[in-house]
Design an enzyme around this catalytic site. Structure first.
Site, PDB file in Angstrom:
ATOM      1  N   ARG A  98      80.532   7.973  52.418  1.00 12.00           N
ATOM      2  CA  ARG A  98      79.570   8.822  53.354  1.00 12.00           C
ATOM      3  C   ARG A  98      78.916   9.476  52.278  1.00 12.00           C
ATOM      4  NH1 ARG A  98      81.936  13.005  56.113  1.00 12.00           N
ATOM      5  NH2 ARG A  98      84.021  12.272  55.546  1.00 12.00           N
ATOM      6  N   TYR A 152      58.824   7.828  71.847  1.00 14.70           N
ATOM      7  CA  TYR A 152      60.002   6.813  72.410  1.00 14.70           C
ATOM      8  C   TYR A 152      60.769   7.724  73.371  1.00 14.70           C
ATOM      9  CZ  TYR A 152      64.332   4.231  72.074  1.00 14.70           C
ATOM     10  OH  TYR A 152      65.598   3.635  72.415  1.00 14.70           O
ATOM     11  N   ASP A 220      56.391   9.814  63.508  1.00 12.91           N
ATOM     12  CA  ASP A 220      57.199   8.339  63.629  1.00 12.91           C
ATOM     13  C   ASP A 220      56.276   7.264  63.508  1.00 12.91           C
ATOM     14  OD1 ASP A 220      58.363   6.239  64.683  1.00 12.91           O
ATOM     15  OD2 ASP A 220      59.307   7.080  66.397  1.00 12.91           O
ATOM     16  N   LYS A 245      63.421  -2.166  63.642  1.00 14.54           N
ATOM     17  CA  LYS A 245      62.149  -2.979  64.151  1.00 14.54           C
ATOM     18  C   LYS A 245      61.407  -3.549  62.939  1.00 14.54           C
ATOM     19  CE  LYS A 245      63.019  -0.423  67.950  1.00 14.54           C
ATOM     20  NZ  LYS A 245      63.861   0.614  67.628  1.00 14.54           N
TER      21      LYS A 245
END
Length: 470
Positions: A98, A152, A220, A245
């Site tokens: 992590r 979005y 973004d 994407k």
């Protein structure tokens, strides 16, 4: 925004290599000793891989470790304390997965080089990345966000839903003065998406960045990728990507990433460690591989998209086409017929949410990606019920156009059938009220005209295809 004709995609900004941060002395990445700046396409292939020849390997090592052994627990304690203080990557093995992972770190380094930022921090998804940014700012008492629609749909919902305790002020698109006026002492972030999802509306990043003053601007840039724009060059402090994407590019990996300065990156790593939104190493491996072909994929898909835009703009079954001046592989268009029938009518094009894959995808935003946004807010942002969003892939343009034409024809026929059914129902109701049968009563001239117009749209000949502009 272009509505009537197919634009020529704008040339990307200078592809001279940005100033890179100092090399990390770790197994992750050793930058080339060459001082000659490389083009973006070259950086995309080699970033994150510069040390492979010295390691005696050609493919990127995939490290799936969850923990990293050490016999020196005092040294481990010191390294953990250092991370808690600065959020910097640990030197040497990262203690626990992590905190860091060598394979994921290669992807982060590569993306930072393409965006021209000091650092990048990867997450399990784009939404996990945005959540981390908001948590960083809200932990400092800065819970207010200034944002511009459309975003979005899930980003919009995260800001407005109250899950993270944020308060959002929405401002008009393309109005830097409104952004400056909306900023308050507790404003922690200004957020825009350009080109926007799903309308492809664009924003002057430099103007908005100037209006933000000391407040960080998050852009973004999922639709554009660093191939078409690099927001940090225009003053954005944070660049967000849904790496699922275009960065991945094959529809087989989920991820998100924020490119930024090292100070903010340290804070993001601390949030990632605390919340657990880490990117799996295999996902980091696939995303790094995706970056190597990103420029080639974007340019090929953008050329096909521009040609489809030209044809759609001339098609009488299409009422409006949206395509950014920036260019790119995303298209949005509105139809006169039933948009759901277009979705149901495609056979080659994949009817699915998401974007950026090698295959072409089409979806109805009001039903899927932006369904979670309130209807009034959705419509005021330009997301109409007849809007379709298409992510153009790498298929041949003629095959795609043939499939679209057949789906548009089916949509027109469905609309015509709906008008005819409505006409029959209206006639029957009128006949009952007047004591006559439906066969005795002719439809009104308005209904006949509407039905004729819809049938004409459904059967109108498609524009003659021309060679693709590849």
């Amino acid at each position: 925004m272009r509505d009537a004709s197919a634009p020529t995609p704008r040339a990307p900004r200078s592809q001279a290599a940005p100033q890179a941060r100092a090399p990390q002395s770790s197994p992750r990445t050793q930058h080339s000793a060459s001082t000659v700046p490389h083009a973006l396409a070259t950086r995309a292939v080699h970033a994150g891989r510069e040390d492979l020849a010295a390691l005696g390997v050609h493919a990127v090592p995939l490290d799936l470790s969850t923990t990293y052994p050490s016999y020196d627990s005092r040294a481990e304690a010191a390294r953990i304390d250092e991370f808690a203080t600065t959020g910097a990557r640990p030197d040497g093995p990262p203690v626990y997965a992590r905190l860091d992972n060598p394979t994921t770190a290669r992807f982060e380094d590569a993306l930072a080089r393409l965006e021209g930022t000091e650092s990048a921090v990867a997450f399990a998804s784009g939404m996990a990345a945005l959540t981390a940014v908001l948590l960083v700012r809200s932990s400092q008492g800065l819970r207010h966000v200034v944002a511009v629609r459309p975003l979005y749909g899930c980003s919009d919902h995260l800001l407005t839903g109250g899950l993270l305790g944020t308060e959002v002020t929405w401002v008009d698109r393309g109005d830097p003065a409104a952004v400056a006026e909306a900023i308050r002492p507790d404003t922690g972030l200004v957020m825009v998406e350009t080109p926007a999802n799903p309308t492809l509306a664009e924003i002057d990043i430099a103007a908005v960045a100037e209006a933000c003053g000391p407040v960080p601007l998050l852009v973004d840039s999922t639709f554009a990728t660093p191939v078409l724009q690099r927001p940090a060059e225009d003053g954005a402090r944070l660049v967000l990507h849904s790496a699922t994407k275009y960065l991945g590019g094959h529809g087989d990996v989920l991820g998100g990433v924020v490119a930024c300065d090292e100070e903010f990156a340290g804070q993001l790593r601390q949030v990632r460690f605390a919340t657990g939104g880490v990117l799996h190493p295999l996902a980091g491996y696939l995303l790094l591989r995706g970056l190597s072909t990103l420029p080639v994929r974007m340019r090929a898909a953008s050329a096909t998209a521009a040609e489809l835009v030209r044809r759609l703009a001339a098609d009488p079954r299409v009422s409006r086409v949206h395509y950014p001046r920036l260019g790119g592989a995303m298209i949005a268009f509105e139809v006169y017929g039933d948009p759901h029938a277009v979705i149901a009518g495609v056979r080659l094009i994949t009817p699915a949410v998401s974007l950026g894959s090698v295959d072409t995808l089409i979806q109805h935003p009001a039903s899927i990606s932006h369904r979670i946004v309130a209807e009034g807010d959705r419509r005021s942002a330009g997301v109409s019920d007849r809007l379709l969003r298409m992510s153009v892939g790498l298929e041949d343009v003629e095959d795609l156009w043939r499939d679209l034409c057949e789906a548009l024809a089916a949509a027109g026929e469905a609309a015509a059938a709906g008008v005819a059914a409505a006409n029959t129902s209206a006639g029957a109701a009128a006949a009952v009220s007047s004591g006559r049968t439906g066969a005795d009563r002719a439809p009104s001239s308005a209904v006949r005209a509407e039905a004729t117009a819809v049938r004409a749209e459904a059967t109108a000949p498609a524009p003659v295809p021309v060679p693709a502009a590849h």
